[in-house]
Design an enzyme around this catalytic site. Structure first.
Site: not given
Length: 218
Positions: A34, A85, A185
């Site tokens: 992400d 996102h 991430h």
């Protein structure tokens, strides 16, 4: 009437029903990253993933897509799947339909504009991950109106807290199971610990027989 995109909702894969093994029985792990793309960390991660024939899903933030279109294209060129996102990591819980369209629809449009021609699995952005995992009673329907589905995760090593590469790696290795979706991430801050953790995790999981795939299964 709903937007025309809603007509395609039946073709959107169900992330709660992903295959846990390949046709020949190998366990599958779905790695997701992400908050990118990040010029500092995404290229390093891409090179690492290539070493293990890993195909992952990147949940990109729209403003970073706009800032680094070449990185989005590079991810797609290497056959990773690009997903949504939100534009600026906004909390989808409590958003109006119009706000949702602005945060999610705008990001989808940006992704398609810079890399849609490279999508080898599907010519659209089919998945949205709510920042913080935050949703409300409307989130899934708003996503469906765009022909998208919400994707959360099964394993969260909380790498964004930067607890140490060993801690991140050990969490993944101790919680892993076939068919799991792992949250990590590649953007939003210093991700050196995440990279270091995956340098430890990927070879160990490969030794256990795991393969690493996109969450999109046509």
């Amino acid at each position: 009437p709903l937007p025309a995109a809603a007509e395609t909702i039946t073709t959107v894969p169900n992330p709660d029903d992903l295959p846990s093994r390949t046709d020949d029985g190998q366990p599958i792990l779905y790695l997701t990253f992400d908050d990118g793309p990040s010029p500092d960390w995404t290229p390093v991660l891409l090179d690492l993933l290539d070493q293990y024939d890993a195909r992952v899903t990147f949940f990109n933030v729209g403003k970073s897509v706009k800032a680094h279109p070449e990185l989005v294209r590079e991810c797609a060129t290497r056959k990773h799947y690009i997903a949504d996102h939100t534009w600026d990591h906004g909390d989808l819980g409590g958003m109006t339909h119009e706000q949702f369209i602005s945060e999610v629809g705008r990001t989808r449009d940006a992704i398609l504009q810079v890399a849609g021609d490279l999508f080898n699995l599907d010519k659209d952005v089919r998945f949205v991950r709510p920042p913080y995992g935050s949703t409300d009673a409307n989130t899934r329907q708003y996503a469906a109106d765009l022909g998208m589905t919400v994707v959360l995760w099964n394993i969260d090593p909380q790498d964004w807290r930067r607890p140490g590469a060993d801690v991140i790696a050990n969490h993944i290795l101790s919680h892993v199971y076939p068919g799991a979706i792992v949250l990590s991430h590649d953007g939003g801050g210093d991700r050196s610990q995440t990279i270091e953790a995956y340098q430890m995790v990927l070879p160990q999981l490969q030794d256990q027989g795991y393969v690493f795939r996109n969450i999109f299964v046509p």
